[in-house]
Design an enzyme around this catalytic site. Sequence first.
Site, PDB file in Angstrom:
ATOM      1  N   GLU A   1       0.762  -1.235  -0.058  1.00 13.93           N
ATOM      2  CA  GLU A   1       0.035   0.054  -0.087  1.00 13.93           C
ATOM      3  C   GLU A   1       0.853   1.361  -0.088  1.00 13.93           C
ATOM      4  OE1 GLU A   1       0.809   1.821   2.658  1.00 13.93           O
ATOM      5  OE2 GLU A   1       1.999  -0.107   3.170  1.00 13.93           O
TER       6      GLU A   1
ATOM      7  N   GLY B   1       6.852   0.065   3.347  1.00 17.60           N
ATOM      8  CA  GLY B   1       5.514  -0.190   2.825  1.00 17.60           C
ATOM      9  C   GLY B   1       5.820  -0.308   1.541  1.00 17.60           C
ATOM     10  N   GLU B   2       4.663  -0.083   0.620  1.00 17.08           N
ATOM     11  CA  GLU B   2       4.414  -0.407  -0.658  1.00 17.08           C
ATOM     12  C   GLU B   2       4.684  -1.705  -1.226  1.00 17.08           C
ATOM     13  OE1 GLU B   2       8.575   1.592  -2.927  1.00 17.08           O
ATOM     14  OE2 GLU B   2       7.355   3.038  -1.979  1.00 17.08           O
ATOM     15  N   GLY B   3       4.941  -2.663  -0.344  1.00 18.02           N
ATOM     16  CA  GLY B   3       4.980  -4.063  -0.679  1.00 18.02           C
ATOM     17  C   GLY B   3       6.299  -4.551  -0.536  1.00 18.02           C
TER      18      GLY B   3
END
EC number: 2.4.2.21
Lengths: 317, 317
Positions: B146, B286-288
């Site tokens: 995300e 974050g961001e995977g």
Amino acid sequence: MKPFDHASADAARERQDILTKPPGSLGRLEELAIFMAGWQGRAVPVLNRAQAVVFAGNHGIVAQGVNPFPQQVTALMVDNFRTGGAAINQLCKVAGAHLSVVPLDLDRPTGDFTQGPAMAEAEVAAAMETGASAVDADADVLLLGEMGIGNSTVAAVQAAAVLGGTGADWVGPGTGANSEEMDNKRRAVDEGLARHQGGGTTAVLSAFGGREQAAICGAILRARELNLPVILDGFICTAAAAVLTLDNAEALEHCLIGHQSTEPGHRRMLDALKMSPILSLDMRLGEGSGAAVALMVLRGAIACHADMATFAEAGIG
Amino acid sequence: MKPFDHASADAARERQDILTKPPGSLGRLEELAIFMAGWQGRAVPVLNRAQAVVFAGNHGIVAQGVNPFPQQVTALMVDNFRTGGAAINQLCKVAGAHLSVVPLDLDRPTGDFTQGPAMAEAEVAAAMETGASAVDADADVLLLGEMGIGNSTVAAVQAAAVLGGTGADWVGPGTGANSEEMDNKRRAVDEGLARHQGGGTTAVLSAFGGREQAAICGAILRARELNLPVILDGFICTAAAAVLTLDNAEALEHCLIGHQSTEPGHRRMLDALKMSPILSLDMRLGEGSGAAVALMVLRGAIACHADMATFAEAGIG
């Protein structure tokens, strides 16, 4: 031999702070990129060619009943490495490492260190030279691993000789020793420590062995001459490397620890050496397996460092 | 929807015990192979196609001064994902994952949850449907990540709503909040908890948002229908997933946690959910990104499981 290049490391650190992420948010990946920059002497390190070397040896200490597997398994596992059937083969494939397999005189085990020295000093030198010669000078990173039935007992006695303590402090189950074998391992370590004087790197390798441990030491020294960063594997590989610190306290500064083994002595060893493993995945296999998984993380670190956009490039801030 | 296939998992476990290594010595890698076998329903799981999805959203809660970055950064980072400049792009390349980027109505942030509901229930349903639709039914594993300025405050309030506690228990620095912003985050969480009734998954998503969190929930539910194992990312992704446990305590059984964030609430959350992260590399991006690094480990696990020789094949024992 060039020392760690602080200018390149500083440049790498400055680059990390302008990449499109909150500063520091890649954690260990940022540290790894900076470490590689310093040792390679370039602000943007490269990771094209990775070499993994597995050294294999046999050990007279198996006469003391320290291992559930017969000594022939060392040669069978070398065959398995060569035909591509072992864990390290699959992990090298995934991580993009070239695997070199280097057996050292498997049909001539070292001496039982409870009865006398494991190796003559000339044999130590020869094994170290074999290790040094195995290093690919064109590699961007070197992974080291080992195989040798009985060698977790050798690692335990090396750890005690370098870092202090007794068999009870350093012995663990290795490939799966039962309680009688565990007792035998502890007793062997204590008898070995009582029989042999300490000393420097060569003296300790001569006293306790083994050939694959001496080869690991030779490869680490050669890598330092080449300014080639090294990823060490687990308990046995780290114990061998630690023997180098007897001659030079800074001998392992170009080395990373790939993985913290579940072998209980490894955590204690890493604390004493002030080294922090990249991974902790409950592995205890050796043969370079932990180093190979860590290489995957290192590849991620270098790719982020080299190829992410800066805030300016992305029009942010 | 098929349940976890215990017969396939048992067959995978039996296979692990005859591969050329001491039983159990690949640790977490063995567990991962067995997990994948059970969810894929085959003794030798495959990992050809990996999909990573990054959902992005904007949040009215930024009006409370909870984040040092302006809301426009969400859209700029989405552009960065699309042009290949972010960490997740590099990590997906190294790990061999196809990246899908799914922004959800960035120009229409959710409502400020200290003032009213973040979303209408119909908006929750729409965002969940967007998440479900993003899942590639042909993938062998799904990674979720995300991006959304302000969303660590949303994660903190979700964690409190699902697992109990207050702002002080769950708020951390996120992208780098200063002490005033940290105070604002804790206050916002406590005001949100006071304003809204608890309830099920939809009620909590409606109360606190956000769209990317609802999309993560939708994707997890869709993956379960497909018997598709999921790797969740860090603090924010796990908090979103945890909201599903309000409706079904077993909703996350097909999910792995890729990486334990340094965001302090993540450890607490994982303990409460009884989930154990694959990696702990001091990341907090974050961001995977943590899921993508974990995918590399998973590839190693599957390669060992599928391609190692057995003892019989290697003529050992």
